[in-house]
Write a protein that holds these residues in place. Structure first.
Motif, short mmCIF file in Angstrom:
data_model
loop_
_atom_site.label_atom_id
_atom_site.label_comp_id
_atom_site.label_asym_id
_atom_site.label_seq_id
_atom_site.Cartn_x
_atom_site.Cartn_y
_atom_site.Cartn_z
N PHE A 98 4.84 15.49 34.25
CA PHE A 98 5.20 14.61 33.14
C PHE A 98 6.11 13.46 33.61
N TRP A 123 -1.49 16.05 32.89
CA TRP A 123 -1.17 15.45 31.59
C TRP A 123 -2.25 14.44 31.25
N TYR A 150 -0.40 14.32 26.22
CA TYR A 150 -0.29 15.76 26.03
C TYR A 150 -0.60 16.57 27.29
N PRO A 151 -0.04 17.80 27.37
CA PRO A 151 -0.32 18.66 28.51
C PRO A 151 -1.69 19.31 28.34
N THR A 152 -2.40 19.50 29.45
CA THR A 152 -3.70 20.17 29.40
C THR A 152 -3.72 21.28 30.44
N GLN A 183 6.87 19.70 29.29
CA GLN A 183 7.27 18.50 30.04
C GLN A 183 8.03 18.84 31.32
#
Length: 188
Positions: A144, A27, A21-23, A163
């Motif tokens: 990503f 990632w 997941y993206p933060t 992404q």
């Protein structure tokens, strides 16, 4: 779209799975920070020693006292006034998976200022693990599309959000706090 991705990630977390997941930084690989089996799975995916601790993410500093025995007042000031992502390492971790906590009993916690993470954690009502999405010892992927297929193939869900973003983010600043409120930098 965001709501749908949060629902999908939430279902995986509730079932003890691992998400990519993206933060607010890079990632990450994430799971329920209170679930020992899920934390062990992240170690397995990363090929990481089981005795290394993790960073956990919370959506608000109001939850700190649920996971740390003593929160020095300076912690709230640091969180409030920092502009960049900041991880604080607290002694006396509690209510977390044993394999998420450092051998000395400390835990790194970051209060995220990122829509996806905040909403996910708020809905999940528990902290989530955040560790870079790479094999242990390999360079941290900045975007990503730099994440290895080896990582992508082992997670239970890949979040379809942000992404395509190519804005370079960097890992958080890490500060260690002592019970009295003294602090020192681990990573700037």
């Amino acid at each position: 779209m965001l709501r749908t991705e949060i629902e999908k990630a939430l279902a995986v977390l509730k079932n003890g799975g691992v998400i990519l997941y993206p933060t607010d930084t890079v990632w990450g690989l994430g799971c329920d920070a209170t679930n020992e089996q899920a934390v062990a799975k992240i170690n397995e995916i990363k090929g990481r020693a089981a005795d290394k601790s993790f960073i956990i993410l919370l959506d608000t500093d109001a939850k700190l006292q649920s996971y740390v025995t003593e929160v020095p007042d300076v912690a709230y000031d640091l969180i409030e006034y920092t502009e960049n992502p900041l991880t604080l390492v607290f002694p006396g971790a509690k209510n977390l998976a044993k394999n998420a906590i450092n051998a000395d009993g400390s835990i790194g916690i970051r209060i995220v200022k990122h829509d996806f993470c905040q909403q996910l954690i708020q809905r999940f009502r528990k902290p989530i693990i955040s560790t870079s999405a790479n094999i242990s010892g390999a360079p941290t992927p900045l975007f990503f599309d730099e994440i290895s297929d080896e990582i992508k193939e082992q997670v239970d869900h890949i979040v379809d959000w942000e992404q395509e973003i190519k804005t370079q983010k960097k890992p958080s600043t890490i500060m260690k706090l002592a019970p009295g409120g003294q602090f020192s930098f681990i990573r700037r």
